[in-house]
Enzyme design. Structure first.
Site, PDB file in Angstrom:
ATOM      1  N   ASP A 190       0.820  -1.216   0.000  1.00  0.00           N
ATOM      2  CA  ASP A 190       0.000   0.000   0.000  1.00  0.00           C
ATOM      3  C   ASP A 190       0.852   1.263   0.000  1.00  0.00           C
ATOM      4  O   ASP A 190       0.325   2.342   0.219  1.00  0.00           O
ATOM      5  CB  ASP A 190      -0.885   0.065   1.269  1.00  0.00           C
ATOM      6  CG  ASP A 190      -2.270  -0.455   1.023  1.00  0.00           C
ATOM      7  OD1 ASP A 190      -2.558  -0.849  -0.112  1.00  0.00           O
ATOM      8  OD2 ASP A 190      -3.065  -0.467   1.990  1.00  0.00           O
ATOM      9  N   CYS A 220     -23.988 -13.970 -10.564  1.00  0.00           N
ATOM     10  CA  CYS A 220     -24.202 -13.489  -9.191  1.00  0.00           C
ATOM     11  C   CYS A 220     -24.113 -11.962  -9.120  1.00  0.00           C
ATOM     12  O   CYS A 220     -23.272 -11.353  -9.786  1.00  0.00           O
ATOM     13  CB  CYS A 220     -23.141 -14.111  -8.283  1.00  0.00           C
ATOM     14  SG  CYS A 220     -23.178 -13.538  -6.581  1.00  0.00           S
ATOM     15  N   CYS A 269     -20.210  -5.996   1.250  1.00  0.00           N
ATOM     16  CA  CYS A 269     -20.099  -6.630  -0.065  1.00  0.00           C
ATOM     17  C   CYS A 269     -19.244  -7.895   0.019  1.00  0.00           C
ATOM     18  O   CYS A 269     -19.347  -8.772  -0.836  1.00  0.00           O
ATOM     19  CB  CYS A 269     -19.557  -5.654  -1.107  1.00  0.00           C
ATOM     20  SG  CYS A 269     -18.003  -4.888  -0.681  1.00  0.00           S
ATOM     21  N   CYS A 294     -16.456  -1.133   6.189  1.00  0.00           N
ATOM     22  CA  CYS A 294     -17.727  -1.767   5.854  1.00  0.00           C
ATOM     23  C   CYS A 294     -17.383  -3.112   5.214  1.00  0.00           C
ATOM     24  O   CYS A 294     -16.483  -3.187   4.385  1.00  0.00           O
ATOM     25  CB  CYS A 294     -18.500  -0.904   4.863  1.00  0.00           C
ATOM     26  SG  CYS A 294     -19.905  -1.720   4.094  1.00  0.00           S
ATOM     27  N   CYS A 332     -24.810  -3.826  -1.140  1.00  0.00           N
ATOM     28  CA  CYS A 332     -24.161  -2.547  -0.827  1.00  0.00           C
ATOM     29  C   CYS A 332     -25.223  -1.516  -0.411  1.00  0.00           C
ATOM     30  O   CYS A 332     -26.087  -1.161  -1.206  1.00  0.00           O
ATOM     31  CB  CYS A 332     -23.361  -2.028  -2.024  1.00  0.00           C
ATOM     32  SG  CYS A 332     -22.655  -0.391  -1.693  1.00  0.00           S
TER      33      CYS A 332
END
Ligand code: SF4
Ligand code: SF4
Length: 314
Positions: A126, A185, A238, A235, A192
């Site tokens: 990252d 799918c 998903c 979150c 979301c």
């Protein structure tokens, strides 16, 4: 020789390892298009160093090989005793995964330098402008799901990615990018709550709750807070919806009550969470998120019930 390297990587907890050449990423055009559409929110830094993203060899002159690595993280969800949670990767009881991955990769990089005398290495976690999912896909680690995550077959999308660039010319085996197992799918898009999955594999970061609760400097507005359910950092929805991830949810009480977090001062936060992934959003952002969710201090915290997902964006 590569099999020794792969064996070492697996012994360090990496579930998938792959190799590619550091050329123009397969998904570079899609990335530029995504930027043009302004889907990166206020992450202006993503617009910089496009020349480096386009040519990763600029990160390490003379690079011949790019090694992609994926390491799974736990799927239990850190929680407060009063029912608030943070995303699974934001472990409040473990070293920040960036540091952990770098440490593990240092051992792998040392192996390369020993096996290929004169070879140079650079570790990226990252920390560099690199389209890591694109290279992981190219190296055959997995496919990019409709939720924009890299999905490793048999492991899922709950993986941290790391890369090692090296000037060593590793004998890369013939490889095929993994097949796309999403098929018809759309569970992630349906799940979301923020309408951030505008189209398959197009994540509108400016709407994504993960961005809004971690990277975004502004205050979460009441409408967004109503979408967050009980999760005040990140979150997972998903990924929770994806059939390629382990089912079920185990919550572990690893955090103090939400009201206590709200009362915490900087030194107390650093003492307890400095060096963990929670230091990334930081105390101010965490407290701002909790206030937006209706937590008040002092006094008992109020839990906002999780709203029903409103489905995929139109
Ligand atoms: S489900 Fe959550 S993490 Fe996934 S795209 Fe939507 S808001 Fe972002
Ligand atoms: S939920 Fe379905 S569409 Fe979304 S990433 Fe997983 S398999 Fe693909």
């Amino acid at each position: 020789m590569l099999s020794d390297f792969i064996r070492l990587a697996r012994s360090l907890g990496f579930a998938a390892v792959g190799f590619s050449r550091p050329g123009r990423p397969l998904h570079m055009d899609a990335f530029i298009q995504w930027l043009r559409q302004g889907r990166h929110g206020e992450m202006g830094w993503l617009e910089r160093n496009l020349d480096v993203r386009e040519d990763p060899a600029r990160l390490l002159p003379g690079s011949r090989t790019l090694i992609s690595l994926a390491r799974p993280y736990g799927w239990d969800k850190p929680a407060t005793p009063d029912g608030f949670t943070v995303s699974r990767y934001a472990r409040p009881d473990a070293e920040d995964y960036h540091q952990e991955l770098k440490r593990l990769c240092r051992g792998l990089a040392a192996w390369i330098r020993e096996a290929f005398p004169g070879g140079k290495t650079r570790i990226c976690v990252d920390s560099a402008p690199l389209l890591e999912r694109s290279f992981a896909f190219e190296a055959g680690l997995g496919w990019i799901g409709k939720n924009g995550m890299l999905i490793v077959p048999g492991t899922g999308s709950r993986v941290f990615l790391a890369e090692i660039l090296t000037t060593a010319d590793l004998p890369i085996p013939d490889r095929q990018p993994a097949g796309d197992l999403c098929g018809a799918c759309t569970r992630c898009m349906d799940a979301c709550p923020a309408g951030a999955l505008a189209a398959p594999r197009v994540v509108d970061a400016s709407r994504c709750l993960s961005y809004r609760t971690i990277e975004w400097k502004g205050e979460v507005d009441p409408e967004t807070a109503g979408l967050m359910g009980d999760c005040f950092v990140g979150c997972d929805r998903c990924q929770e919806a994806c059939p390629h991830n382990p089912l079920g949810e185990i919550r572990r009480i690893l955090l103090p009550p939400a009201g206590e977090l709200l009362q915490m001062d900087g030194p107390a936060f650093s003492d307890r969470f400095g060096g963990t992934a929670l230091a990334r959003p930081g105390l101010e952002k965490i407290q701002s998120n909790l206030r937006a969710m209706g937590v008040r201090s002092p006094g008992p915290a109020r839990r906002i019930p999780r709203p029903a997902p409103h489905g995929a964006p139109g």
